[in-house]
Write a protein that holds these residues in place. Sequence first.
Motif, PDB file in Angstrom:
ATOM      1  N   ILE A 124      -0.540  -2.788  13.736  1.00  0.00           N
ATOM      2  CA  ILE A 124       0.200  -1.551  14.008  1.00  0.00           C
ATOM      3  C   ILE A 124       1.703  -1.793  13.914  1.00  0.00           C
ATOM      4  CG2 ILE A 124       0.810   0.107  15.826  1.00  0.00           C
ATOM      5  CD1 ILE A 124      -2.168   0.065  16.664  1.00  0.00           C
ATOM      6  N   GLU A 125       2.177  -2.883  14.492  1.00  0.00           N
ATOM      7  CA  GLU A 125       3.608  -3.206  14.411  1.00  0.00           C
ATOM      8  C   GLU A 125       4.050  -3.285  12.952  1.00  0.00           C
ATOM      9  OE1 GLU A 125       6.563  -6.928  15.502  1.00  0.00           O
ATOM     10  OE2 GLU A 125       4.872  -6.541  16.835  1.00  0.00           O
ATOM     11  N   ALA A 126       3.246  -3.944  12.139  1.00  0.00           N
ATOM     12  CA  ALA A 126       3.570  -4.071  10.720  1.00  0.00           C
ATOM     13  C   ALA A 126       3.516  -2.731  10.006  1.00  0.00           C
ATOM     14  CB  ALA A 126       2.596  -5.055  10.063  1.00  0.00           C
ATOM     15  N   ALA A 127       2.479  -1.947  10.283  1.00  0.00           N
ATOM     16  CA  ALA A 127       2.297  -0.658   9.615  1.00  0.00           C
ATOM     17  C   ALA A 127       3.406   0.325   9.964  1.00  0.00           C
ATOM     18  CB  ALA A 127       0.931  -0.075   9.982  1.00  0.00           C
ATOM     19  N   LEU A 187       0.836  -1.202   0.000  1.00  0.00           N
ATOM     20  CA  LEU A 187       0.000   0.000   0.000  1.00  0.00           C
ATOM     21  C   LEU A 187       0.873   1.256   0.000  1.00  0.00           C
ATOM     22  CD1 LEU A 187      -2.740  -1.185   2.518  1.00  0.00           C
ATOM     23  CD2 LEU A 187      -3.104  -0.641   0.086  1.00  0.00           C
ATOM     24  N   ALA A 188       1.929   1.240   0.788  1.00  0.00           N
ATOM     25  CA  ALA A 188       2.845   2.382   0.826  1.00  0.00           C
ATOM     26  C   ALA A 188       3.505   2.580  -0.537  1.00  0.00           C
ATOM     27  CB  ALA A 188       3.900   2.169   1.913  1.00  0.00           C
ATOM     28  N   GLU A 189       3.942   1.504  -1.147  1.00  0.00           N
ATOM     29  CA  GLU A 189       4.577   1.603  -2.466  1.00  0.00           C
ATOM     30  C   GLU A 189       3.593   2.079  -3.529  1.00  0.00           C
ATOM     31  OE1 GLU A 189       6.533  -2.171  -3.109  1.00  0.00           O
ATOM     32  OE2 GLU A 189       8.127  -1.659  -1.686  1.00  0.00           O
ATOM     33  N   GLY A 190       2.323   1.809  -3.325  1.00  0.00           N
ATOM     34  CA  GLY A 190       1.298   2.276  -4.252  1.00  0.00           C
ATOM     35  C   GLY A 190       0.924   3.733  -4.070  1.00  0.00           C
ATOM     36  N   GLY A 191       1.372   4.345  -2.960  1.00  0.00           N
ATOM     37  CA  GLY A 191       1.188   5.780  -2.788  1.00  0.00           C
ATOM     38  C   GLY A 191       0.145   6.251  -1.796  1.00  0.00           C
ATOM     39  N   VAL A 192      -0.227   5.420  -0.814  1.00  0.00           N
ATOM     40  CA  VAL A 192      -1.202   5.890   0.163  1.00  0.00           C
ATOM     41  C   VAL A 192      -0.587   6.955   1.075  1.00  0.00           C
ATOM     42  CG1 VAL A 192      -2.468   3.704   0.129  1.00  0.00           C
ATOM     43  CG2 VAL A 192      -0.748   4.095   1.909  1.00  0.00           C
ATOM     44  N   ASP A 193      -1.459   7.776   1.673  1.00  0.00           N
ATOM     45  CA  ASP A 193      -1.014   8.820   2.603  1.00  0.00           C
ATOM     46  C   ASP A 193      -0.978   8.329   4.041  1.00  0.00           C
ATOM     47  OD1 ASP A 193      -0.957  10.948   0.606  1.00  0.00           O
ATOM     48  OD2 ASP A 193      -3.146  10.803   0.618  1.00  0.00           O
ATOM     49  N   ILE A 194      -1.846   7.369   4.351  1.00  0.00           N
ATOM     50  CA  ILE A 194      -2.013   6.875   5.711  1.00  0.00           C
ATOM     51  C   ILE A 194      -2.429   5.416   5.641  1.00  0.00           C
ATOM     52  CG2 ILE A 194      -4.423   7.677   5.762  1.00  0.00           C
ATOM     53  CD1 ILE A 194      -4.106   8.227   8.760  1.00  0.00           C
ATOM     54  N   LEU A 195      -2.112   4.643   6.661  1.00  0.00           N
ATOM     55  CA  LEU A 195      -2.582   3.259   6.731  1.00  0.00           C
ATOM     56  C   LEU A 195      -3.769   3.217   7.692  1.00  0.00           C
ATOM     57  CD1 LEU A 195       0.832   1.422   6.716  1.00  0.00           C
ATOM     58  CD2 LEU A 195      -0.855   1.520   4.870  1.00  0.00           C
ATOM     59  N   CYS A 206      -4.030   4.934  11.429  1.00  0.00           N
ATOM     60  CA  CYS A 206      -5.311   5.068  12.122  1.00  0.00           C
ATOM     61  C   CYS A 206      -5.825   3.650  12.339  1.00  0.00           C
ATOM     62  CB  CYS A 206      -6.297   5.865  11.266  1.00  0.00           C
ATOM     63  SG  CYS A 206      -7.924   6.007  12.018  1.00  0.00           S
ATOM     64  N   SER A 207      -6.484   3.412  13.474  1.00  0.00           N
ATOM     65  CA  SER A 207      -7.016   2.083  13.729  1.00  0.00           C
ATOM     66  C   SER A 207      -8.425   2.174  14.280  1.00  0.00           C
ATOM     67  CB  SER A 207      -6.115   1.337  14.719  1.00  0.00           C
ATOM     68  OG  SER A 207      -6.611   0.045  14.949  1.00  0.00           O
ATOM     69  N   THR A 208      -9.298   1.302  13.787  1.00  0.00           N
ATOM     70  CA  THR A 208     -10.669   1.245  14.280  1.00  0.00           C
ATOM     71  C   THR A 208     -11.019  -0.183  14.676  1.00  0.00           C
ATOM     72  OG1 THR A 208     -11.754   0.750  12.167  1.00  0.00           O
ATOM     73  CG2 THR A 208     -11.321   3.074  12.645  1.00  0.00           C
ATOM     74  N   MET A 209     -12.003  -0.282  15.556  1.00  0.00           N
ATOM     75  CA  MET A 209     -12.507  -1.583  15.982  1.00  0.00           C
ATOM     76  C   MET A 209     -14.016  -1.552  15.808  1.00  0.00           C
ATOM     77  SD  MET A 209     -11.775  -3.643  19.548  1.00  0.00           S
ATOM     78  CE  MET A 209     -10.066  -4.065  19.122  1.00  0.00           C
ATOM     79  N   THR A 210     -14.619  -2.694  15.608  1.00  0.00           N
ATOM     80  CA  THR A 210     -16.062  -2.774  15.456  1.00  0.00           C
ATOM     81  C   THR A 210     -16.681  -3.350  16.732  1.00  0.00           C
ATOM     82  OG1 THR A 210     -17.845  -3.558  14.030  1.00  0.00           O
ATOM     83  CG2 THR A 210     -15.997  -5.047  14.318  1.00  0.00           C
ATOM     84  N   PHE A 211     -17.822  -2.773  17.131  1.00  0.00           N
ATOM     85  CA  PHE A 211     -18.507  -3.185  18.361  1.00  0.00           C
ATOM     86  C   PHE A 211     -19.957  -3.524  18.061  1.00  0.00           C
ATOM     87  CE2 PHE A 211     -15.165  -0.153  19.413  1.00  0.00           C
ATOM     88  CZ  PHE A 211     -14.422  -0.883  20.327  1.00  0.00           C
TER      89      PHE A 211
END
Length: 191
Positions: free
Chosen positions: A152-155, A129-137, A163-168
Amino acid sequence: VADGATGTNLVVRGLETGYPPELWSVERPDDILWLHKSFIDVGSDLILTNSFGGNSFRLKLHNAEYRVAELNEAAAKLARQAVGACAKSSGRLVVVAGSIGPTGELFEPLGTLTHSGAVTAFREQAIALAEGGVDILWIETMSSNEEVAAAIEAAKTTGLPICSTMTFDTASRSMMGVTPADFTSFAAGQG
């Protein structure tokens, strides 16, 4: 304002139930460009790449686990192309967020997923994704703190903002029992 309803919109364009939308980034790029442009045209300030299920675990369900880099980079480039066209015509700034969804696997001891296995899968996706040109993960729709930690460790290896979200559910719990307060405390500790 962020985009939304990617899957619903792609179904309207002909995506069949159970077919991975990530493959459309190479098979039907015009439909993905249409989707991004539609969101931008109605005022989205942030669009997500067509890569929610673009990790090796999810793609393995469709015999495409070896296409992670190709599919994620293509998804990012399509979103970047749509944003570039928008900037030319309107001068608006639109953020490209690299969508990273869950693996669909359970962590040990409930399942077979290990921390290192999850990090490896998410790192491959994040780098593409970074190599493709995204601004944020954009780590999204997670249900366990363990999976968020691995993502997060990978990103972080890309140097991009995260940014990280969770579903409830309606009982204010994730599928793995995490509450919004628990997730907030956990996420704050991830830097």
